[in-house]
Design an enzyme around this catalytic site. Structure first.
Site, short mmCIF file in Angstrom:
data_model
loop_
_atom_site.label_atom_id
_atom_site.label_comp_id
_atom_site.label_asym_id
_atom_site.label_seq_id
_atom_site.Cartn_x
_atom_site.Cartn_y
_atom_site.Cartn_z
N LYS B 57 0.94 -1.12 0.03
CA LYS B 57 -0.02 0.06 -0.11
C LYS B 57 0.75 1.20 -0.04
O LYS B 57 1.88 1.23 0.58
CB LYS B 57 -0.89 -0.07 1.32
N SER B 132 -9.70 1.47 2.81
CA SER B 132 -8.82 2.23 1.82
C SER B 132 -7.54 1.46 1.31
O SER B 132 -7.26 2.11 0.20
CB SER B 132 -8.08 3.30 2.86
N SER B 156 -9.80 -0.50 7.05
CA SER B 156 -9.33 -0.33 5.50
C SER B 156 -8.64 -1.65 5.00
O SER B 156 -8.38 -1.84 4.00
CB SER B 156 -8.27 0.72 5.64
#
Lengths: 78, 436
Positions: B57, B132, B156
């Site tokens: 990420k 996310s 997330s």
């Protein structure tokens, strides 16, 4: 382009709604600032080791540098 | 050419052909070179992660990669160091393939707030993948890597895992080092794996976890092992009725069917009640705003990037504005301190439920993912998080495994455990997958 006025209006509405829910409750607990109760974490005394390329890499991404240092404008009190 | 280079080449070709926008930064030459070096590295050959291709990420520092947090604020930020989790992955033979898309600064549950455009859900391309950690979940789901790292502040990792039909695991707070993670809310954030199977989630968690003197909130945990049937005999599973009631009827039906797997294993399933579900979002978000506001003060454009308020998107600006407002001395008693009191109460009541059960299962997200571009109010967007934020508020561990689909859209079962019972939750996830 962000519509700041819209964002502000929505922000006010969110805070209002969230605080209305919180007001329905009476809390007698102390505030929980931390999830874990860990205190006084100390490392072993040893020679610090720094990646020799770190300084160079940091300077590469800085907007303005001079003589191996980052140049910044002093902060203003608002 | 060895098998790692071949595998990497295949992934790189798939990424180039892919239209889901899962990655922000991939450096083809670098990753091929690193794959070649890995094949020659005799020392790493026996390590558990040897040859695993891992996506990361874009809020976790990987030296030499663009760690933008999917924001214009950091569009030029080439990381000068590796986060602790990255050092651990590299030391165990893992190979980083690139940086994935995400909601800007992890502020979002849909993957749509990225400066680089939304990620598409590989299982339903007109739908959001969740967020996310949108790109990490989508990359695993679309077979654009072996496994991925995400971060979970209020769901997330678990939310996109559910929407994309992959496995996601949020470790208990303190199990994995946050050093090198660009924080959203430091008292909630945890880094965790997104994988194709629960066994892989256990493998990757074992590699990244452990005490780290660079993050004073970390603790030592023993190696997580795969348990046999005998060790999991007579487990008791709780189902919180309020978590079921707020969920879409079709999702509820899939989760109820999934719960039958536990009954088939002769585990007892009991209904529980948690009366504080309406407190979950206000408590979580009011703390999140304050901690995020504090975290963003470093993005002043002096040492790197641009001043955040001048270039960020709507949701990031909204959180900064609210955080600034409610952090003021005159308001903190009304909002922030009350939220901190609510957190303690919620945690106390949640932990009481675990006195009688080994794990609690629920839907992960109460509704199906919306179509990309559909306009939702901020409150509608926050509502996606209502079933995932309690785990973060209470420092618990929680994982997601696929438990069915609705019109082709995957549905994930959330399995929550007491703080530091990560090994147990991962084993329940494995057991579920093997018997579903």
């Amino acid at each position: 382009m962000v519509d700041r006025e819209k964002v502000e209006r929505e922000a006010e509405e969110i805070v209002k709604r969230f605080s209305q829910i919180l007001e329905k409750y009476t809390f007698e607990e102390a505030e929980e600032y931390y999830i874990l109760e860990i205190k006084n974490v100390l490392r072993e005394d040893e020679e610090p080791s720094v990646d020799p390329s770190f300084r160079e890499e940091v300077l590469k991404i800085a907007p303005k540098t001079r003589d191996g240092y980052i140049v910044v404008e002093k902060s203003r009190w608002e | 050419m060895g098998h790692i280079v071949e595998k990497v080449q295949e992934y790189l070709e798939r990424i180039e052909r892919s239209s889901i926008n899962a990655y922000i930064h991939v450096d083809r030459e670098r990753v091929l070179k690193e794959a070649e070096n890995l094949e020659k590295n005799e020392k790493l050959k026996k390590r558990p992660l040897y040859g695993k291709v891992i996506a990361v990420k874009s809020n976790i520092n990987v030296k030499g990669y663009l760690v933008s947090c999917a924001s214009k604020t950091l569009e030029n930020y080439i990381s000068p160091y590796d986060a602790t989790v990255i050092k651990r992955i590299k030391s165990q033979g893992g190979l980083i393939i690139g940086m994935t898309n995400m909601d800007e600064f992890a502020c979002g549950s849909s993957g749509e707030t990225s400066y680089y455009g939304p990620t598409k859900n590989p299982r339903a391309e007109d739908r959001i993948p969740g967020g996310s950690s949108s790109g990490s979940a989508a990359a695993v789901s679309a077979h654009l890597c072996d496994m991925a790292l995400g971060s979970d502040t209020g769901g997330s990792i678990r939310n996109p895992a559910s929407h994309c039909g992959v496995v996601g695991f949020k470790p208990s707070y303190g199990v994995v080092s946050r050093q090198g993670l660009c924080d959203l809310a430091m008292s909630f954030d945890q880094i965790g794996p997104l994988t194709g199977s629960a066994r892989d989630a256990l493998l990757l968690t074992n590699i990244i976890k452990g005490r780290d003197f660079s993050d004073s909130t970390t603790v030592d945990t023993p190696e997580f092992k795969v348990w046999d049937e005998e060790e999991m005999k007579n487990f008791k599973i709780g189902v919180i009725k309020e978590f079921m009631e707020v969920s879409d009827e079709r999702i509820r039906e899939r989760v109820e069917r999934a719960i039958e797997v536990f009954r088939d294993l002769n585990w007892e399933v009991v209904e529980l009640s948690y009366r504080y579900i309406d407190l979950a979002l206000p408590t979580y978000y009011l703390i999140n705003y304050v901690e995020f506001f504090s975290a963003t003060r470093r993005y002043d454009g002096r040492r790197y990037g641009y001043p955040i308020e001048e270039v960020c998107g709507e949701e990031v600006l909204r959180r900064i504005m609210i955080g600034r407002h409610i952090s003021k001395k005159e308001y903190s008693g009304k909002y922030y301190k009350r939220a901190l009191q609510a957190r303690r109460m919620m945690k106390r009541e949640m932990l009481k439920l675990f006195k009688d059960v080994d794990a609690i299962v629920s839907p992960t997200v109460p509704k199906l993912p919306h179509k990309i571009g559909e306009k939702l109010t901020p409150m509608e967007m926050y509502a996606y998080d209502v079933l995932t934020v309690p785990a973060n508020l209470c420092g618990m561990c929680a994982g997601v495994v696929r438990c069915g689909e609705i019109n082709g859209i995957p549905v994930g079962l959330q399995i929550m455990g007491k703080p530091f019972e990560d090994e147990k939750v991962l084993n329940i996830m494995i057991g579920f997958e093997e018997n579903f």
